[in-house]
Design a protein around this motif. Structure first.
Motif, PDB file in Angstrom:
ATOM      1  N   SER A  37       4.557  10.482  14.091  1.00  0.00           N
ATOM      2  CA  SER A  37       3.933  10.273  14.020  1.00  0.00           C
ATOM      3  C   SER A  37       3.800  10.045  12.480  1.00  0.00           C
ATOM      4  O   SER A  37       2.951   8.956  11.583  1.00  0.00           O
ATOM      5  CB  SER A  37       2.590  11.145  13.856  1.00  0.00           C
ATOM      6  N   SER A  38       4.670  10.144  11.780  1.00  0.00           N
ATOM      7  CA  SER A  38       4.827   9.796  10.628  1.00  0.00           C
ATOM      8  C   SER A  38       5.432   8.054  10.025  1.00  0.00           C
ATOM      9  O   SER A  38       5.029   7.172   9.723  1.00  0.00           O
ATOM     10  CB  SER A  38       6.054  10.372   9.733  1.00  0.00           C
ATOM     11  N   GLU A  39       6.230   7.428  11.605  1.00  0.00           N
ATOM     12  CA  GLU A  39       6.731   5.847  11.536  1.00  0.00           C
ATOM     13  C   GLU A  39       5.241   5.593  11.961  1.00  0.00           C
ATOM     14  O   GLU A  39       4.998   4.195  12.054  1.00  0.00           O
ATOM     15  CB  GLU A  39       7.420   5.907  12.228  1.00  0.00           C
ATOM     16  N   LEU A  40       4.438   6.528  13.340  1.00  0.00           N
ATOM     17  CA  LEU A  40       3.235   5.253  13.727  1.00  0.00           C
ATOM     18  C   LEU A  40       2.075   5.453  13.145  1.00  0.00           C
ATOM     19  O   LEU A  40       1.476   3.934  13.534  1.00  0.00           O
ATOM     20  CB  LEU A  40       2.940   6.080  15.262  1.00  0.00           C
ATOM     21  N   LEU A  41       2.182   6.099  12.576  1.00  0.00           N
ATOM     22  CA  LEU A  41       0.635   6.136  11.348  1.00  0.00           C
ATOM     23  C   LEU A  41       1.068   4.445  10.297  1.00  0.00           C
ATOM     24  O   LEU A  41       0.132   3.676  10.192  1.00  0.00           O
ATOM     25  CB  LEU A  41       0.792   6.923  10.466  1.00  0.00           C
ATOM     26  N   LYS A  42       2.863   4.446  10.217  1.00  0.00           N
ATOM     27  CA  LYS A  42       2.965   3.154   8.984  1.00  0.00           C
ATOM     28  C   LYS A  42       2.475   2.047   9.501  1.00  0.00           C
ATOM     29  O   LYS A  42       2.377   1.001   9.043  1.00  0.00           O
ATOM     30  CB  LYS A  42       4.147   3.296   8.842  1.00  0.00           C
ATOM     31  N   LEU A  43       2.225   1.920  10.792  1.00  0.00           N
ATOM     32  CA  LEU A  43       1.093   1.278  11.886  1.00  0.00           C
ATOM     33  C   LEU A  43      -0.500   0.557  11.903  1.00  0.00           C
ATOM     34  O   LEU A  43      -0.335  -0.572  11.686  1.00  0.00           O
ATOM     35  CB  LEU A  43       2.186   0.905  13.165  1.00  0.00           C
ATOM     36  N   VAL A  44      -1.312   1.924  11.860  1.00  0.00           N
ATOM     37  CA  VAL A  44      -2.146   1.820  12.087  1.00  0.00           C
ATOM     38  C   VAL A  44      -2.872   0.874  10.044  1.00  0.00           C
ATOM     39  O   VAL A  44      -2.470   1.231   9.577  1.00  0.00           O
ATOM     40  CB  VAL A  44      -2.467   3.184  12.415  1.00  0.00           C
ATOM     41  N   PRO A  45      -3.688   0.047  10.472  1.00  0.00           N
ATOM     42  CA  PRO A  45      -4.298  -1.116   9.749  1.00  0.00           C
ATOM     43  C   PRO A  45      -5.048   0.070   8.674  1.00  0.00           C
ATOM     44  O   PRO A  45      -5.843   1.267   8.833  1.00  0.00           O
ATOM     45  CB  PRO A  45      -5.313  -1.673   9.981  1.00  0.00           C
ATOM     46  N   ASP A  46      -5.446   0.058   7.238  1.00  0.00           N
ATOM     47  CA  ASP A  46      -5.995   0.330   6.507  1.00  0.00           C
ATOM     48  C   ASP A  46      -7.031   0.675   6.471  1.00  0.00           C
ATOM     49  O   ASP A  46      -7.666  -0.196   7.642  1.00  0.00           O
ATOM     50  CB  ASP A  46      -5.885  -0.699   5.064  1.00  0.00           C
ATOM     51  N   ASP A  47      -7.965   1.973   5.828  1.00  0.00           N
ATOM     52  CA  ASP A  47      -9.141   1.877   6.412  1.00  0.00           C
ATOM     53  C   ASP A  47      -9.730   1.584   7.629  1.00  0.00           C
ATOM     54  O   ASP A  47     -11.142   0.878   8.025  1.00  0.00           O
ATOM     55  CB  ASP A  47     -10.178   0.877   5.584  1.00  0.00           C
TER      56      ASP A  47
END
Length: 309
Positions: A37-47
């Motif tokens: 999830s530390s890598e998957l979270l980086k793909l999620v857009p801001d806000d």
């Protein structure tokens, strides 16, 4: 497991929130993703996320199959996730973190790791409120101090930190009202004389108004026993190890109802057997679940009536 396909026109409802990655499975409202999830979270857009609610591995003395970090390393490890959680949350969003305590190795004293973590988290987040999950069915542990030497009592409470990006995240306690007590029902029916209590609180006539229920306390009493549920039965039937640290659906359910509206997006970056996803689906919220262990995601499919892989 019998998988009923979704309608042909159905697509992953949250695919735009994890661009470039295929979901492990998805439903009408949400999707799981296999990976760190530390890598998957980086793909999620801001806000883009309304609520993050999760229960990550605790800093336990005894290691678990799902992987848990030593208390001394825990804060440094978790901040790699929390920085991304802060980024993906909407300004009105909330981050709800269930985190249990632990004992110092070989000693009948408590670690302070969760408080160290909280102090570091509040360098960015606001602490909206602390909650306490009381589970009366907890076993007496650690056995050495509780049942052998008898110098401690059983530990039945876990912390739940409600954090936010701003001082006024979306929240409405009218969505989580509890039934009135018999005493309060009598007050509503018979009336109440306004007066100042010995504590100094002024109790007005509005106290007897029927608001549809009482405001819940920040102590949430919930058991955690699903031994007769379909999830465990299906895991046993198909030879899968169930996740060993599942929280009850009422726990994420309380915060999903309290802090979001139908159609909002709920994320659990340590979803395990995906209790959060199933609860969000039942409450008509969109959802995302990230999990590192494939076996746990395979078992989590049995929480849903249908999925699409």
């Amino acid at each position: 497991m019998r998988i009923e396909p979704l309608p042909l026109e159905s697509t992953n409802p949250v695919a735009e929130l994890v661009p470039g990655r295929d979901a492990y499975y998805h439903t009408d409202l949400g999707a799981t993703y296999l990976g760190d999830s530390s890598e998957l979270l980086k793909l999620v857009p801001d806000d883009s996320i309304d609520l993050v609610v999760t229960s990550p591995p605790y800093a336990l003395v005894f290691k678990k199959k799902y992987g848990n970090v030593d208390a001394e390393e825990y804060t440094r490890w978790f901040l790699t996730f929390s920085d991304e959680i802060f980024r993906v949350l909407k300004p009105t969003g909330s981050f709800v973190l269930n985190i249990g305590g632990c004992w110092n190795k070989g000693s009948p004293t408590r670690s302070l790791y969760q408080f160290e973590l909280l102090l570091n988290l509040t360098k960015k987040f606001k602490l909206a409120q602390e909650f306490f999950w009381y589970n009366p069915a907890k076993l007496p542990a650690p056995a050495e101090w509780v049942t052998v030497q008898r110098i401690r009592v059983k530990d039945s409470v876990e912390y739940v930190w409600w954090l936010s990006k701003t001082e006024r995240p979306k929240a409405d306690n009218r969505k989580v009202l509890q039934p009135y007590s018999p005493d309060q029902l009598r007050l509503i029916e018979n009336g109440y004389r306004a007066k100042k209590r010995p504590s100094g609180h002024n109790i007005t006539n509005g106290f007897q108004k029927d608001h549809g229920g009482s405001i819940p306390p920040n102590v949430l009493q919930m058991g955690n026993n699903d031994s007769n549920g379909d999830y465990l039965k299906k895991c046993s039937e198909f030879g899968l190890d169930p996740h060993p640290a599942r929280f009850p659906s009422d726990l994420p359910g309380f915060f999903i109802k309290f802090l979001t509206d139908p159609g909002d997006v709920v994320l659990d970056p340590f979803c395990g057997s995906n209790v959060t996803g199933r609860t969000a689906e039942d409450l008509k919220r969109k959802w995302l679940g990230f999990e590192l262990v494939q076996d746990y995601l395979d078992g989590s499919k049995y929480r849903f009536d249908y999925i699409n892989e």
